[in-house]
Design a protein around this motif. Structure first.
Motif, PDB file in Angstrom:
ATOM      1  N   VAL A  81       0.846  -1.195   0.000  1.00  0.00           N
ATOM      2  CA  VAL A  81       0.000   0.000   0.000  1.00  0.00           C
ATOM      3  C   VAL A  81       0.884   1.250   0.000  1.00  0.00           C
ATOM      4  O   VAL A  81       1.775   1.385   0.836  1.00  0.00           O
ATOM      5  N   ARG A  82       0.617   2.148  -0.941  1.00  0.00           N
ATOM      6  CA  ARG A  82       1.375   3.396  -1.021  1.00  0.00           C
ATOM      7  C   ARG A  82       0.622   4.513  -0.293  1.00  0.00           C
ATOM      8  O   ARG A  82      -0.604   4.543  -0.288  1.00  0.00           O
ATOM      9  N   VAL A  83       1.385   5.453   0.310  1.00  0.00           N
ATOM     10  CA  VAL A  83       0.789   6.569   1.052  1.00  0.00           C
ATOM     11  C   VAL A  83       1.557   7.847   0.694  1.00  0.00           C
ATOM     12  O   VAL A  83       2.776   7.908   0.859  1.00  0.00           O
ATOM     13  N   ASN A  84       0.837   8.850   0.212  1.00  0.00           N
ATOM     14  CA  ASN A  84       1.467  10.110  -0.184  1.00  0.00           C
ATOM     15  C   ASN A  84       0.607  11.299   0.215  1.00  0.00           C
ATOM     16  O   ASN A  84      -0.588  11.152   0.503  1.00  0.00           O
ATOM     17  N   SER A  85       1.217  12.476   0.226  1.00  0.00           N
ATOM     18  CA  SER A  85       0.495  13.726   0.463  1.00  0.00           C
ATOM     19  C   SER A  85       0.598  14.617  -0.764  1.00  0.00           C
ATOM     20  O   SER A  85       1.644  14.660  -1.414  1.00  0.00           O
ATOM     21  N   VAL A  86      -0.474  15.334  -1.059  1.00  0.00           N
ATOM     22  CA  VAL A  86      -0.440  16.424  -2.031  1.00  0.00           C
ATOM     23  C   VAL A  86      -0.635  17.712  -1.246  1.00  0.00           C
ATOM     24  O   VAL A  86      -1.570  17.827  -0.450  1.00  0.00           O
ATOM     25  N   SER A  87       0.270  18.664  -1.453  1.00  0.00           N
ATOM     26  CA  SER A  87       0.307  19.871  -0.631  1.00  0.00           C
ATOM     27  C   SER A  87       0.027  21.113  -1.473  1.00  0.00           C
ATOM     28  O   SER A  87       0.927  21.642  -2.123  1.00  0.00           O
ATOM     29  N   PRO A  88      -1.212  21.590  -1.488  1.00  0.00           N
ATOM     30  CA  PRO A  88      -1.545  22.769  -2.289  1.00  0.00           C
ATOM     31  C   PRO A  88      -0.988  24.059  -1.693  1.00  0.00           C
ATOM     32  O   PRO A  88      -0.822  24.187  -0.471  1.00  0.00           O
ATOM     33  N   GLY A  89      -0.731  25.009  -2.572  1.00  0.00           N
ATOM     34  CA  GLY A  89      -0.452  26.371  -2.145  1.00  0.00           C
ATOM     35  C   GLY A  89      -1.748  27.153  -2.107  1.00  0.00           C
ATOM     36  O   GLY A  89      -2.806  26.609  -1.804  1.00  0.00           O
ATOM     37  N   ILE A  90      -1.686  28.442  -2.428  1.00  0.00           N
ATOM     38  CA  ILE A  90      -2.901  29.248  -2.497  1.00  0.00           C
ATOM     39  C   ILE A  90      -3.808  28.668  -3.578  1.00  0.00           C
ATOM     40  O   ILE A  90      -3.415  28.549  -4.736  1.00  0.00           O
ATOM     41  N   THR A  91      -5.011  28.279  -3.211  1.00  0.00           N
ATOM     42  CA  THR A  91      -5.926  27.621  -4.133  1.00  0.00           C
ATOM     43  C   THR A  91      -7.265  28.343  -4.158  1.00  0.00           C
ATOM     44  O   THR A  91      -7.834  28.633  -3.103  1.00  0.00           O
ATOM     45  N   VAL A  92      -7.737  28.626  -5.344  1.00  0.00           N
ATOM     46  CA  VAL A  92      -9.012  29.324  -5.497  1.00  0.00           C
ATOM     47  C   VAL A  92     -10.141  28.404  -5.042  1.00  0.00           C
ATOM     48  O   VAL A  92     -10.346  27.331  -5.610  1.00  0.00           O
ATOM     49  N   SER A  93     -10.843  28.804  -4.007  1.00  0.00           N
ATOM     50  CA  SER A  93     -11.957  27.998  -3.484  1.00  0.00           C
ATOM     51  C   SER A  93     -12.740  28.853  -2.515  1.00  0.00           C
ATOM     52  O   SER A  93     -12.388  30.005  -2.233  1.00  0.00           O
ATOM     53  N   ASN A  94     -13.799  28.280  -1.981  1.00  0.00           N
ATOM     54  CA  ASN A  94     -14.590  28.974  -0.965  1.00  0.00           C
ATOM     55  C   ASN A  94     -14.011  28.795   0.428  1.00  0.00           C
ATOM     56  O   ASN A  94     -14.571  29.300   1.394  1.00  0.00           O
ATOM     57  N   PHE A  95     -12.880  28.063   0.530  1.00  0.00           N
ATOM     58  CA  PHE A  95     -12.298  27.740   1.834  1.00  0.00           C
ATOM     59  C   PHE A  95     -11.973  29.012   2.616  1.00  0.00           C
ATOM     60  O   PHE A  95     -12.382  29.193   3.759  1.00  0.00           O
ATOM     61  N   VAL A  96     -11.235  29.928   1.963  1.00  0.00           N
ATOM     62  CA  VAL A  96     -10.850  31.173   2.631  1.00  0.00           C
ATOM     63  C   VAL A  96     -12.066  32.068   2.835  1.00  0.00           C
ATOM     64  O   VAL A  96     -12.241  32.665   3.899  1.00  0.00           O
ATOM     65  N   LYS A  97     -12.908  32.153   1.807  1.00  0.00           N
ATOM     66  CA  LYS A  97     -14.100  32.991   1.929  1.00  0.00           C
ATOM     67  C   LYS A  97     -14.963  32.552   3.099  1.00  0.00           C
ATOM     68  O   LYS A  97     -15.531  33.372   3.825  1.00  0.00           O
ATOM     69  N   ARG A  98     -15.047  31.253   3.296  1.00  0.00           N
ATOM     70  CA  ARG A  98     -15.861  30.722   4.380  1.00  0.00           C
ATOM     71  C   ARG A  98     -15.263  31.073   5.745  1.00  0.00           C
ATOM     72  O   ARG A  98     -15.989  31.373   6.693  1.00  0.00           O
ATOM     73  N   ILE A  99     -13.937  31.016   5.847  1.00  0.00           N
ATOM     74  CA  ILE A  99     -13.270  31.316   7.112  1.00  0.00           C
ATOM     75  C   ILE A  99     -13.384  32.799   7.454  1.00  0.00           C
ATOM     76  O   ILE A  99     -13.625  33.175   8.596  1.00  0.00           O
TER      77      ILE A  99
END
Length: 271
Positions: free
Chosen positions: A180-198
């Motif tokens: 079983v492989r395990v990895n992370s994907v690490s985004p930078g600044i990403t356009v989404s509602n995430f920040v708007k919601r916070i």
């Protein structure tokens, strides 16, 4: 490069919006059988309907709070009962928080962030590992460059994502002998509602902020959900069959622009 997930079962948490939605839609286009988890029932149903349109494969939609043991057990149980297997686990569900300096921070914020962003991932993965071992599957954790970029205002969130990255490394070593492989994907600044919601930003305020952000990112623009989704699919595919224990940044090289990255991460949280 061809990607085919026909007859593969993929579980995506936090699938009702943002990166999770983009990831679910891309896997659907590639033929995957999807288990989608979210707390917003209306949004999740809409995403599931769009996924079904891609290849005619109806996803399993699970409404659950992954900040609770009940929601986590429900997710694992319903997924395995429905599909009888699991090939890919995408741990995307998370919450962010903007905080003041340490001695002024409410411990409830810390507890909420760690309960969902760390404990939730830990327990859900624990419950699903036997199925992943059986399928020789893989796990992808959605992290953030906040794990390594030091910024005022991101203390609990940055700590949680750093913990998630090390969880990735530790579990990859444990599960490698099991296939079983395990990895992370690490985004930078990403356009989404995430920040708007916070932050409660308006559309115009957020659009203006993104314009300023783009000037500080070496490649000239922030990520969108599809950028992260494409990396998730690539790592989940056989094209990455010997890739494990890695943290892959998708950030337009923002992390190398030290002063700007710290400022932008701080602004992303406080904006």
């Amino acid at each position: 490069m061809d990607y085919d997930f026909s007859n593969k079962v993929v579980l995506v948490t936090g699938a009702s919006v943002g990166i999770g939605e983009s990831t679910a839609l891309l896997f659907a286009k590639l033929g995957a059988k999807l288990s989608l988890v979210g707390r917003n029932e209306a949004n999740l149903r809409a995403v599931a309907a769009e996924c079904e349109k891609q290849k005619g494969v109806k996803p399993l939609a699970i409404f659950a709070d992954l900040g609770t043991d009940e929601g986590i057990h429900k997710t694992a149980k319903e997924t395995l009962e429905h599909f009888k297997r699991l090939d890919v686990l995408v741990n995307n569900a998370a919450i962010g928080a903007r905080t003041s300096i340490l001695h002024e921070t409410d411990m409830k914020i810390f507890d909420d962030v760690f309960r969902i962003d760390v404990r939730g991932v830990y327990l859900l993965t624990k419950l699903l590992v036997p199925a992943l071992i059986e399928a020789k599957g893989n796990i992808i954790n959605i992290s953030s460059i906040s794990a390594t970029v030091v910024a005022v205002g991101s203390l609990p969130y940055g700590m949680a994502k750093a913990a998630l990255d090390h969880f990735t490394r530790l579990v990859s070593l444990e599960l490698a002998p099991k296939g079983v492989r395990v990895n992370s994907v690490s985004p930078g600044i990403t356009v989404s509602n995430f920040v708007k919601r916070i932050t409660g930003s308006t559309d115009e305020q957020y659009k203006s902020w993104l314009g300023e952000v783009s000037k500080q990112i070496p490649l000239g623009e922030p990520c969108v959900g599809d950028d992260i989704a494409r990396m998730v699919v690539h790592i989940a595919s056989e094209h990455s069959r010997l890739v494990t224990g890695t943290v892959v940044e998708v950030d337009g090289a923002l992390r190398f622009n030290t002063a700007s990255s710290s400022h932008l991460v701080s602004q992303q949280i406080k904006h």
